[in-house]
Design an enzyme around this catalytic site. Structure first.
Site, PDB file in Angstrom:
ATOM      1  N   ASP A  99      85.762  58.239 -49.394  1.00 52.62           N
ATOM      2  CA  ASP A  99      86.254  59.606 -49.225  1.00 52.62           C
ATOM      3  C   ASP A  99      86.949  60.039 -50.517  1.00 52.62           C
ATOM      4  OD1 ASP A  99      86.801  62.043 -48.279  1.00 52.62           O
ATOM      5  OD2 ASP A  99      88.027  61.406 -46.583  1.00 52.62           O
ATOM      6  N   CYS A 102      90.171  62.303 -50.982  1.00 50.62           N
ATOM      7  CA  CYS A 102      90.892  62.505 -49.743  1.00 50.62           C
ATOM      8  C   CYS A 102      92.306  62.841 -50.237  1.00 50.62           C
ATOM      9  CB  CYS A 102      90.891  61.213 -48.948  1.00 50.62           C
ATOM     10  SG  CYS A 102      91.696  61.393 -47.371  1.00 50.62           S
ATOM     11  N   HIS A 207      92.044  62.337 -40.439  1.00 51.73           N
ATOM     12  CA  HIS A 207      92.255  63.673 -40.998  1.00 51.73           C
ATOM     13  C   HIS A 207      92.918  64.580 -39.961  1.00 51.73           C
ATOM     14  CE1 HIS A 207      88.793  62.577 -43.884  1.00 51.73           C
ATOM     15  NE2 HIS A 207      89.957  62.139 -44.310  1.00 51.73           N
ATOM     16  N   HIS A 239      95.357  67.433 -44.210  1.00 48.19           N
ATOM     17  CA  HIS A 239      94.882  66.147 -44.755  1.00 48.19           C
ATOM     18  C   HIS A 239      93.383  66.021 -44.529  1.00 48.19           C
ATOM     19  CE1 HIS A 239      94.689  61.468 -44.308  1.00 48.19           C
ATOM     20  NE2 HIS A 239      94.465  61.819 -45.549  1.00 48.19           N
ATOM     21  N   HIS A 333      94.607  61.404 -53.094  1.00 48.51           N
ATOM     22  CA  HIS A 333      95.029  60.007 -53.043  1.00 48.51           C
ATOM     23  C   HIS A 333      93.892  58.981 -53.035  1.00 48.51           C
ATOM     24  CE1 HIS A 333      96.109  61.043 -48.595  1.00 48.51           C
ATOM     25  NE2 HIS A 333      94.898  60.576 -48.619  1.00 48.51           N
ATOM     26  N   SER A 389     107.006  62.834 -41.855  1.00 45.39           N
ATOM     27  CA  SER A 389     106.332  62.827 -43.145  1.00 45.39           C
ATOM     28  C   SER A 389     107.372  63.126 -44.219  1.00 45.39           C
ATOM     29  CB  SER A 389     105.233  63.890 -43.175  1.00 45.39           C
ATOM     30  OG  SER A 389     104.225  63.569 -42.241  1.00 45.39           O
ATOM     31  N   HIS A 408     100.838  56.431 -50.494  1.00 47.09           N
ATOM     32  CA  HIS A 408     100.124  57.629 -50.016  1.00 47.09           C
ATOM     33  C   HIS A 408     100.312  57.911 -48.540  1.00 47.09           C
ATOM     34  CE1 HIS A 408      97.153  55.237 -47.946  1.00 47.09           C
ATOM     35  NE2 HIS A 408      96.352  56.240 -47.755  1.00 47.09           N
ATOM     36  N   GLY A 409     100.863  56.974 -47.796  1.00 41.05           N
ATOM     37  CA  GLY A 409     100.999  57.228 -46.361  1.00 41.05           C
ATOM     38  C   GLY A 409     101.677  56.053 -45.695  1.00 41.05           C
ATOM     39  N   GLY A 411     100.162  53.539 -43.830  1.00 41.53           N
ATOM     40  CA  GLY A 411      99.430  52.269 -43.903  1.00 41.53           C
ATOM     41  C   GLY A 411      99.259  51.679 -42.513  1.00 41.53           C
TER      42      GLY A 411
END
Lengths: 485, 136
Positions: A99, A102, A207, A239, A333, A389, A408-409, A411
């Site tokens: 992706d 993304c 997403h 996202h 990311h 977030s 990035h997030g 995980g």
């Protein structure tokens, strides 16, 4: 899941080294950013082995890095950063992922929870209707034959020129939403065929669209620069990525590089790390096609944001200016970038692979938009759909240590299958609603896979980024509405 | 005989597919992939597409075979449920694939598969068994 039994040396509280002596063929050490408590889940699977494998890539400099949201991927670990020298190093499509680009974008509004909460159900419904999501969904954008090439070359600018959003959005997008060096001729016909019907669609999996409220401001001055002014302020998060066009591009080039590796006599421990010299015809063609896919993803998020703005204004009965729907920033990311960094005291052109990692450039960096020149590049870290977030900013230390990169997030910690076995989609829905989160999802099992329980706590992840200094936490948001494909 | 089994992987999902022949294992891998994507019990055989592939090795053949089917899903929203392999050797595959276009009123979609990957990909020619991890 097989536990990893390799050697990990403690550098300090948040840094763990895999020495290159661990495995013959590693060109540099691996370095994992994590707290002691996160290590158990990290070594509970093979992600550290993947960090070690990435250290085999020819031309890799510094460390094979893993951000605090590291988890087991395919080939590269998710949360991996690898920088290779342009002059004698390789580029690996697996270091970007399927992706391509993304990414995440965040919009501010002038509204607060008091304005929006009474209308949250119709708002979530309107967003669900406005943005095609889920598998098999078709976009609303009709391209002329051949027009896809313009999307691939121009990215967000194509979208703005076609009425999706405003020109000022471009300055708030990484690479201005239009990466240079994108050559549509390097993208296969099949990739374009997959991309045409899917432009302007969210997709499925992890997403999402999210309506959130600011619930904590850690650095008010920096937040203010971004238009984040008060607790309870409504934010919108998007996202998604490059859809089938990016997947097909990755497929095409991984296969080509597999063959090219034999010619260039490169050996890697996992075929998914297939690569070719950055400056070879294969490497250059991949980068040109990857940039096209990245531009497609930016056009995609730009179009989606336009529909989000329209739906938001319609439901809330406000005009756009009054609602203050401004794009704070958009980050990629999953991407590879040619960037200049300092390596052993020398400036060097590098190919920085960020696979589930976000660029985090410091104040004053020429690639940071002017409006953020004093505070640094905004970094957007979505958590799972039930928790929070974060908005962070990049730092000088990230430039020195991680090639200007951070997490990035959240995980994942549980596989999708395990999440589904543990939880029912309908129960996840109920528990989210009990927490005041309105959800519309295309698929209930899909919702179970994305439940909070399947993820690390994002607060712990950004805590490590903050403690190590590779980024600074600016503000936190809490979801009130979620749309999943 | 069991056609396939799912493999757990933190970020992703995968499968091992079996067969009396390697060709059958390839067909079962495709069947398993669509079983991950959708409830294929409700899919009828109304459309047929033929696939013809030539690759440098059998691993790339498996990778390309599965990804080609995903291409049909993206471009034509086709969900396949039966795969008739009409020609097969280590480097080549010819197949007729049967299924129908996705109809939200009748078909239940589970999750999206972005791509087959080379990670842990295995083609066991002795045991007629293949393994693949998907990016989902």
């Amino acid at each position: 899941m097989t536990k990893w039994h390799g050697s990990l040396e403690k550098v300090d509280e948040y840094r763990w080294r895999i020495p290159r002596s661990y495995k013959a063929g590693m060109r540099v050490d691996g370095l994992i950013y994590a707290s002691q408590s996160m290590l158990e889940s990290i070594t509970g699977e093979q992600a550290p082995e993947q960090v070690a494998n990435v250290a085999f890539l020819p031309g890799i400099v510094g460390y094979s890095l893993a951000m605090p949201d590291i988890h087991w991927g395919y080939g590269f670990a998710i949360g991996g950063v690898a920088a290779t020298r342009v002059r004698d190093g390789v580029v690996s499509p697996g270091g970007v992922g399927f992706d391509i680009n993304c990414g995440v974008r965040l919009l501010r509004t002038n509204l607060t929870g008091e304005d929006v909460l009474p209308k949250i159900k119709p708002l979530v419904d309107a967003l669900y209707e406005a943005v095609p999501s889920g598998l098999g969904s078709k976009g609303k954008i009709r391209l002329r034959p051949g027009e896809i090439d313009e999307v691939l070359a121009k990215g967000s600018r194509w979208a703005v020129e076609h009425g999706y959003g405003r020109s000022e959005d471009l300055a708030s997008t990484e690479e201005y939403g239009e990466m240079a060096g994108a050559d549509p001729a390097s993208v296969s016909v099949r990739a374009k065929e997959r991309g045409v019907p899917q432009l302007g669609t969210l997709g499925s999996g992890n997403h999402f669209l999210e309506v959130a409220l600011v619930d904590h401001i850690i650095e008010p001055e920096v937040a203010g620069t971004m238009g984040i002014n008060k607790i309870g302020q409504v934010m919108l998060l998007i996202h998604c990525g490059s859809r089938g066009l990016g997947y097909q591009t990755a497929d095409d080039y991984i296969k080509q590089m597999m063959a090219a590796m034999k010619r260039y006599q490169i050996e890697v421990p996992d075929r998914q790390l297939a690569c070719a010299p950055v400056e070879s015809p294969e490497g250059q063609a991949y980068l040109a096609a990857m940039r096209c896919s990245a531009n497609y993803a930016w056009a995609n998020r730009q179009a989606i944001m336009h529909w989000v703005r329209e739906a938001f204004c319609r439901v809330l009965g406000r005009c756009e200016a009054d609602a203050g729907l401004e794009l704070i920033y958009d980050v990629a990311h999953n991407i590879a970038k040619i960037e200049e960094h300092e390596v052993a005291g020398r400036r060097e052109m590098l190919c920085v692979h960020r696979k589930g990692a976000t660029r985090a450039f410091p104040p004053g960096h020429p690639d940071v938009p002017e409006r953020y020149a004093r505070v640094g590049q905004p970094v957007l870290i979505p958590g799972d759909m039930g928790r929070v977030s974060y908005v962070l900013v990049g730092t000088e230390l990230a430039m020195k240590e991680t090639f200007g990169s951070t997490c990035h997030g959240a995980g994942r910690v549980k596989s999708r299958t395990a999440a589904k076995r543990m939880l029912k989609g309908s129960d996840v829905l109920k528990s989210l609603e009990a927490r005041g989160i309105t959800v519309r999802a295309g698929s209930l099992p899909g919702l179970a896979e994305e439940a909070s329980e399947a993820y690390k706590d994002v607060t712990e992840v950004v805590g490590v980024a903050q403690s190590t200094g590779i980024s600074r936490i600016v503000a936190r948001t809490r979801p009130i509405g979620v749309i999943k494909g | 005989m069991k056609r396939f089994a799912l493999i757990e992987h933190t970020a992703d999902t995968g499968l091992v597919a079996y067969g009396q022949t390697l060709a059958e294992a390839f067909a079962n891998a495709a069947y398993g992939m669509f079983a991950i994507i959708a409830d294929i019990g409700t899919v009828k055989e109304v459309e047929r597409r033929t696939v013809e592939l030539g690759e440098e090795d059998s691993e790339s053949l498996l990778f390309e075979w599965l990804n080609r089917l995903l291409y049909f899903f993206d471009v034509e929203t086709l969900i396949f449920r039966r795969f008739e392999i009409t020609g097969f050797d280590e480097y080549h595959l010819r197949a007729s694939c049967y299924g129908e276009k996705y109809d939200p009123s009748r078909h239940h979609i589970k999750i999206g598969v972005k791509s087959a990957t080379y990670h842990m990909l295995e083609v066991d020619k002795k045991k007629n068994r293949v393994r693949v991890i998907f990016d989902v």
